[in-house]
Design an enzyme around this catalytic site. Structure first.
Site, PDB file in Angstrom:
ATOM      1  N   LYS A  36      -0.866   4.779   4.468  1.00 37.72           N
ATOM      2  CA  LYS A  36      -1.613   3.970   5.257  1.00 37.72           C
ATOM      3  C   LYS A  36      -1.231   3.822   6.762  1.00 37.72           C
ATOM      4  O   LYS A  36       0.041   3.506   6.958  1.00 37.72           O
ATOM      5  CB  LYS A  36      -1.554   2.597   4.598  1.00 37.72           C
ATOM      6  CG  LYS A  36      -2.760   1.650   5.006  1.00 37.72           C
ATOM      7  CD  LYS A  36      -2.902   0.414   4.155  1.00 37.72           C
ATOM      8  CE  LYS A  36      -4.022  -0.380   4.530  1.00 37.72           C
ATOM      9  NZ  LYS A  36      -5.209   0.079   4.749  1.00 37.72           N
ATOM     10  N   HIS A  91       1.050  -1.413  -0.096  1.00 38.59           N
ATOM     11  CA  HIS A  91      -0.032  -0.147  -0.021  1.00 38.59           C
ATOM     12  C   HIS A  91       0.982   1.149   0.156  1.00 38.59           C
ATOM     13  O   HIS A  91       2.227   0.991   0.353  1.00 38.59           O
ATOM     14  CB  HIS A  91      -1.016  -0.069   1.318  1.00 38.59           C
ATOM     15  CG  HIS A  91      -2.081  -0.988   1.085  1.00 38.59           C
ATOM     16  ND1 HIS A  91      -2.032  -2.325   1.541  1.00 38.59           N
ATOM     17  CD2 HIS A  91      -3.261  -0.798   0.699  1.00 38.59           C
ATOM     18  CE1 HIS A  91      -3.165  -2.718   1.421  1.00 38.59           C
ATOM     19  NE2 HIS A  91      -3.687  -1.950   0.633  1.00 38.59           N
TER      20      HIS A  91
END
Length: 250
Positions: free
Chosen positions: A147, A143
């Site tokens: 995040k 990600h």
């Protein structure tokens, strides 16, 4: 027309949902909730707290943070409308509160709103128990660098699906370090954070002489918005209960 209150309307995903919703003739975002309440005014009213929202709606769609959960559930109960939680990072206690709330209102929760990732999740239910006998299982998730939770909620969803389908006791190992052999009853979960990666999840079944890899790559955040809006369609008018993407794609 399904009328939606969008919590987190000025966040990254909120903006994608707002834009995509305009293409649906049967859906309309009628109000937004965001701490940045000055943005988005004119298209629909934006409130800094859902308790101040006076707009009638059919569902609440949440793309914010876990700490918003209590106020959304309270509002859903008060107005007798369903809540769709698209956020990750909930504690076990918060998940139990969602289950309790579902006795009174319809509650939808998914760690990942992508249709594709949930199709993969259904496939894993069917194949994991059989493959486990002769294959080691590892999960890799990637990600963007903003995040906040690791492993991702989606990686845990996939891992739990695999673990629940296997009769033996399975241990999650988040990353690997040190000097020791891998135990067969382990599922390794590895997190990568960097740049602007939207989301990649790969499940590896590694056997003797062969490897099976099942991978999903989200190219844009629009895939999550599509699933979220489909969930709004699905949840409008539902009876109280706990729902997930499994119900939507079945």
């Amino acid at each position: 027309m399904v009328k939606i209150i969008l919590n987190g309307c000025n966040g990254k995903m909120g903006k994608v949902v707002r834009s995509l919703a305009e293409k649906y003739s049967n859906l309309s975002v009628v109000a937004g909730i965001d701490r940045k309440s000055g943005q988005g005014q004119g298209v629909f009213p934006v409130f800094d707290n859902i308790r101040r929202c006076s707009v009638k709606a059919d569902v609440i769609l949440d793309f914010s943070r876990p700490d918003a959960m209590d106020s959304l559930i309270d509002y859903g109960k008060e107005k007798n409308i369903g809540v769709i939680f698209c956020t990750t990072g909930y504690s076990e206690e918060q998940i139990e509160k969602m289950k309790e709330a579902s006795k009174f209102i319809p509650v939808f929760r998914s760690a990942n709103m992508s249709i594709g990732i949930n199709v993969i999740n259904k496939i894993l239910k069917d194949i994991s128990a059989f493959l486990y006998k002769n294959f080691d299982i590892e999960i890799i998730e990637k990600h963007h660098n903003q995040k906040v939770d690791a492993p991702s909620g989606t990686a845990l969803m996939l891992g739990n699906t695999i673990r629940d389908s296997i009769k033996e006791n399975i241990d999650f190992v988040n990353g690997r370090e040190g000097i020791r052999k891998r135990a067969h009853n382990e599922i390794g979960i590895h997190s990568v954070r960097g740049g602007s990666i939207v989301g990649e999840h790969e499940v590896i079944f590694a056997g003797q002489g062969e490897t099976i890899e099942i991978k999903h790559t989200a190219i844009s955040r629009e895939v999550f918005a599509v699933g979220a809006l489909k969930a709004c369609e699905f949840m409008s008018g539902r009876k109280n209960g706990l729902y997930s993407m499994d119900n939507l794609i079945s």
